[in-house]
Enzyme design. Structure first.
Site, mmCIF file in Angstrom:
data_model
loop_
_atom_site.group_PDB
_atom_site.id
_atom_site.type_symbol
_atom_site.label_atom_id
_atom_site.label_comp_id
_atom_site.label_asym_id
_atom_site.label_seq_id
_atom_site.Cartn_x
_atom_site.Cartn_y
_atom_site.Cartn_z
ATOM 1 N NE ARG A 247 -2.811 14.139 -9.158
ATOM 2 C CZ ARG A 247 -3.364 13.117 -8.488
ATOM 3 N NH1 ARG A 247 -3.207 13.009 -7.181
ATOM 4 N NH2 ARG A 247 -4.081 12.204 -9.126
ATOM 5 N NE ARG B 191 -10.116 14.108 -4.452
ATOM 6 C CZ ARG B 191 -9.059 13.413 -4.836
ATOM 7 N NH1 ARG B 191 -7.849 13.936 -4.732
ATOM 8 N NH2 ARG B 191 -9.186 12.200 -5.323
ATOM 9 C CG HIS C 13 -4.072 14.647 -0.270
ATOM 10 N ND1 HIS C 13 -2.847 14.834 -0.857
ATOM 11 C CD2 HIS C 13 -4.459 13.405 -0.595
ATOM 12 C CE1 HIS C 13 -2.513 13.739 -1.521
ATOM 13 N NE2 HIS C 13 -3.476 12.850 -1.372
ATOM 14 C CG ASP D 274 0.192 5.478 -0.465
ATOM 15 O OD1 ASP D 274 -0.176 6.248 0.440
ATOM 16 O OD2 ASP D 274 -0.539 5.155 -1.424
ATOM 17 C CD GLU E 85 -2.004 12.616 1.880
ATOM 18 O OE1 GLU E 85 -3.127 12.147 2.098
ATOM 19 O OE2 GLU E 85 -1.211 12.135 1.062
#
Ligand code: BG6
Length: 310
Positions: A82, A108, A178, A222, A281
């Site tokens: 994270r 990832r 990201h 978002d 991102e």
């Protein structure tokens, strides 16, 4: 246990024997028993985890870290780290047809290997990591590919994801670099470069809206900005700097801050950490998918630079 750690130590020694370059490129152990590569130049330092091909630190000399990392990040194989720059690939967000597949793809949560290291000049170093299709990837996605993550540290940080279709069938893919950025306070920053751009509001059933003025934050956000190739600037008077994010091979930019409730729902994210981070991102998301015929290559790149304010 003994033989596992012995094997790990040997492979770290082997990596250093094969790929370390003086003090500028070194392989080290770190959290989660993963292996990391550390880059150092007169301009700053960077740290990349081979697990995930994940850039975890970019810190210019005499600057606060540019990339943000959660203090609650887990370092477990099978889970994403994270913070930093997760490599989302070959899909962005949930898998379009199968919600049991990992969010943001499998790159990832895969173990990458070192392909090459290079000191380009005394101010510029580069590491190339690679991930190729194998049984692990075919469990998630049926195609053959070879990925390279090229991380170049100079007076800025350049990260490029190079994808080659090595199979005999064409495929479509999404993805993102990201990037999580360190900021002084979410309510005192402004993001410029996406004014008058159409975005998909993922918190409003994907409604399409148009950004009016710079992006300011006062609640969860978002958004996927579509049809945009522009550089984005995070203006942060509190840290006396702007962070400039340029990109290539991308026509969508995602801006995200989870705010209070979502932060509390995420087990690997501190309840109050949302105040000190924002994601910008460089993406291939929604209709910005990339179609690759056998033998074709695509490069998704981001270039990150901190600019000190007077
Ligand atoms: C962003 C998405 O890119 O990633 C958000 O737009 C998502 O919806 C966020 O919550 C984090 O995703 P994850 O899988 O790393 O928790």
């Amino acid at each position: 246990m003994y033989s596992l750690s012995l094997q790990k130590r040997t492979s770290l020694d082997e990596l250093n024997a094969l790929f370390s370059l003086g003090d500028q490129i070194q392989f080290i152990d770190g959290p989660g028993d993963f292996t990391y590569v550390q880059l150092e130049t007169v301009h700053g330092s960077a740290l990349i985890s081979l697990y995930g091909g994940h850039v975890m630190r970019y810190q210019p000399q005499d600057e606060a870290p540019v990339l943000w990392m959660s203090s609650e990040s887990q370092y477990d194989a099978g889970k994403a780290i994270r913070g930093g720059i997760p490599v989302c690939w070959p899909w962005f967000g949930p898998h379009p047809a199968d919600k049991t597949k990992p969010n943001h793809g499998f790159a990832r949560i895969s173990e990458w290997h070192v392909f090459a290291t290079r000191v380009i000049d005394q101010d510029t170093v580069q590491v190339r990591l690679a991930l190729n299709s194998d049984d692990h990837s075919r469990f998630f996605w049926p195609y053959d590919f070879s990925l390279q993550l090229i991380v170049t540290l100079s007076e800025k940080l350049d990260v490029t994801l190079r994808v080659r279709n090595t199979g005999s069938s064409a495929f479509s893919m999404g993805g993102a670099l990201h990037s999580y950025f360190t900021i002084s306070h979410i309510e005192s920053i402004k993001i410029r470069g996406l004014e008058d751009t159409v975005y998909i509001d993922q918190l409003a059933s994907d409604a399409r809206k148009t950004q009016s003025g710079p992006i300011l934050f006062g609640s969860e956000l978002d958004n996927i900005y579509v049809d945009t190739v522009n550089a984005v600037v995070i203006e942060d008077p509190g840290l006396h700097r702007n962070i400039r994010v340029e990109k290539t091979g991308s026509q969508s930019t995602v801006v995200w801050n989870p705010w209070i409730d979502k932060s509390r729902r995420m087990s690997d994210f501190g309840d109050d950490e949302y105040v000190g981070m924002v994601c910008v991102e460089t993406a291939n998301a929604v209709e910005d998918l990339v179609y690759l015929e056998p033998g074709e290559t695509h490069q998704l790149g981001t270039s990150i630079q901190a600019e000190r304010l007077g």
